[in-house]
Design an enzyme around this catalytic site. Structure first.
Site, PDB file in Angstrom:
ATOM      1  N   ASP A 118     -16.982   1.310  -6.849  1.00 36.08           N
ATOM      2  CA  ASP A 118     -16.968   0.032  -7.551  1.00 36.08           C
ATOM      3  C   ASP A 118     -18.406  -0.270  -7.964  1.00 36.08           C
ATOM      4  OD1 ASP A 118     -16.410  -2.467  -8.553  1.00 36.08           O
ATOM      5  OD2 ASP A 118     -16.204  -3.422  -6.592  1.00 36.08           O
ATOM      6  N   CYS A 148     -16.189  -3.113 -13.564  1.00 27.70           N
ATOM      7  CA  CYS A 148     -16.310  -4.383 -14.290  1.00 27.70           C
ATOM      8  C   CYS A 148     -17.083  -4.189 -15.589  1.00 27.70           C
ATOM      9  CB  CYS A 148     -16.977  -5.439 -13.412  1.00 27.70           C
ATOM     10  SG  CYS A 148     -18.670  -5.019 -12.942  1.00 27.70           S
TER      11      CYS A 148
END
Length: 192
Positions: A118, A148
């Site tokens: 991540d 993201c």
């Protein structure tokens, strides 16, 4: 539920001997499916939150969890941490003390069955990408990429797939912040 089923379809997580999971909060969601969980994160404020969360889990799950306050790059190149090497959720049991002994971080990565990453918006560091590309016989068989930053995700997965080492099995976008242009991407890559 759909993505959970995808993970179970891609690999039998209950047989994973040593999954290496980058982010504690994400890794804890699969802690009941694995035989050992190693989480790392470079944010020094996450350790306390991680420890408090783990204390709420059943003891048999607590005993398989290890936290390393370390950057993903340092995990794959085997660099030593300037902070304490291994932190578990309490540090009080004999099993927990055994898990706090310094180990080779790169060997943890090489022995992992599953790796969850991540990264920040900039994507994976070069060293992490190199480790995922250069260890064709060792290392994780399943890479779960949470992103993201879509441009970096696209760059990283294109590199992994075009190198012929990884196959993109599934990718899905999520709008977690309605009204914004933020897109979270969840992808599953399997080693060829």
């Amino acid at each position: 539920p759909q993505n959970y089923e995808i993970v179970l379809t891609l690999t039998n997580l209950t047989n994973c001997k040593t999954p290496l999971l980058k982010v504690g909060t994400i890794g804890l969601h699969v802690s009941d499916l694995v035989s050992k969980l190693i989480s790392s994160d470079e944010n020094p404020y996450n350790l306390s939150c991680f420890q408090k969360t783990v204390k709420m889990l059943p003891q048999e799950i607590q005993d398989i969890i290890t936290y390393i306050p370390q950057r993903a790059t340092d995990m794959v190149v085997g660099a030593s941490s300037t902070r304490n090497d291994y932190h578990n959720r309490t540090g009080d049991s004999p099993k927990a003390q055994e898990r706090t002994r310094p180990q080779s971080y790169s060997s943890a990565f090489l022995n992992a069955d599953v790796c969850i990453v991540d990264p920040p918006r900039k994507g994976l560091d070069k060293e992490v990408l190199d480790a995922l590309l250069n260890n064709e016989t060792l290392g994780p068989k399943l890479l779960i990429y949470v992103s993201c930053g879509f441009p970096a995700f696209q760059r990283d997965t294109t590199l992994l797939v075009e190198a012929g080492v990884w196959k993109l099995q599934h990718a899905e976008g999520f709008v977690l912040f309605p009204g914004s242009d933020a897109l979270e991407t969840l992808a599953f890559l399997v080693r060829k």
